[in-house]
Scaffold this motif. Structure first.
Motif, PDB file in Angstrom:
ATOM      1  N   TYR A  77      -2.677   1.097   0.935  1.00  0.00           N
ATOM      2  CA  TYR A  77      -2.591   1.922   2.145  1.00  0.00           C
ATOM      3  C   TYR A  77      -2.919   1.114   3.401  1.00  0.00           C
ATOM      4  O   TYR A  77      -2.305   1.315   4.451  1.00  0.00           O
ATOM      5  CB  TYR A  77      -3.493   3.153   2.023  1.00  0.00           C
ATOM      6  N   GLU A  78      -3.849   0.193   3.302  1.00  0.00           N
ATOM      7  CA  GLU A  78      -4.173  -0.669   4.443  1.00  0.00           C
ATOM      8  C   GLU A  78      -2.986  -1.574   4.775  1.00  0.00           C
ATOM      9  O   GLU A  78      -2.649  -1.765   5.937  1.00  0.00           O
ATOM     10  CB  GLU A  78      -5.423  -1.503   4.146  1.00  0.00           C
ATOM     11  N   ALA A  79      -2.350  -2.128   3.747  1.00  0.00           N
ATOM     12  CA  ALA A  79      -1.187  -2.993   3.967  1.00  0.00           C
ATOM     13  C   ALA A  79      -0.027  -2.200   4.557  1.00  0.00           C
ATOM     14  O   ALA A  79       0.648  -2.675   5.481  1.00  0.00           O
ATOM     15  CB  ALA A  79      -0.767  -3.662   2.656  1.00  0.00           C
ATOM     16  N   ALA A  80       0.210  -0.996   4.048  1.00  0.00           N
ATOM     17  CA  ALA A  80       1.296  -0.166   4.570  1.00  0.00           C
ATOM     18  C   ALA A  80       1.057   0.178   6.041  1.00  0.00           C
ATOM     19  O   ALA A  80       1.977   0.106   6.866  1.00  0.00           O
ATOM     20  CB  ALA A  80       1.434   1.107   3.730  1.00  0.00           C
ATOM     21  N   ALA A  81      -0.171   0.524   6.381  1.00  0.00           N
ATOM     22  CA  ALA A  81      -0.498   0.852   7.776  1.00  0.00           C
ATOM     23  C   ALA A  81      -0.352  -0.379   8.665  1.00  0.00           C
ATOM     24  O   ALA A  81       0.167  -0.294   9.792  1.00  0.00           O
ATOM     25  CB  ALA A  81      -1.918   1.408   7.870  1.00  0.00           C
TER      26      ALA A  81
END
Length: 159
Positions: A77-81
């Protein structure tokens, strides 16, 4: 920064220099990264991009994709954001160290601004010693200028 040895793969040296060297390439088990020259598990940007792409394009569940690329769900989720916010640049690890003027707190900025208000002839370089004497922090004049610009902008918006 570590020096590149003469026997080190030049790509590893470049990935290390750009802080994009994956510290755990062995954790990447995605089949595309096994035996394919294009995909390189040592490249953290490529690994994170492919992890996000697998979910968004190939409809692989987040948990499965994250595990195949050696990351947790939270890391996915951090990478996607980060990808959404800044593109591929967002996937590269940030420079280590503090961000912003951490020594130049609001209290220090108020003090510096009061000095400037009392004597408009003062420059940022003239504030280094008084700030160090009063608060025990040594800061560069340019850092003072940037912090005061941010400080003034934040007080203009709220004041």
């Amino acid at each position: 920064m570590a020096r590149q040895s003469s026997t080190e793969d030049p790509k590893i040296g470049e990935l290390r220099a750009t802080r994009s060297l994956n510290p755990h390439p062995q954790a990447v088990t995605d089949e595309a990264f096994c035996g394919n020259e294009f995909f390189d598990a040592r490249d953290v940007v490529q690994v994170k991009y492919e992890m996000v792409r697998r979910v968004r394009v190939d409809a692989v569940p987040v948990t499965e994709s994250a595990a195949a690329f050696g990351y947790s769900r939270q890391s996915y989720y951090e990478a996607a954001a980060a990808l959404d916010a800044a593109g591929l640049d967002g996937l590269a690890p940030a420079k280590p160290g503090p961000r912003g003027g951490h020594k130049l707190t609001a209290e220090v900025c108020v003090f510096a601004q009061e000095l400037l208000d009392g004597d408009p002839a003062l420059r940022a370089k003239d504030l280094v010693v008084p700030i160090e004497d009063r608060f025990g922090v040594r800061v560069h004049p340019r850092s003072i200028e940037r912090a005061l610009a941010r400080f003034r902008g934040s007080t203009d918006e709220t004041g």
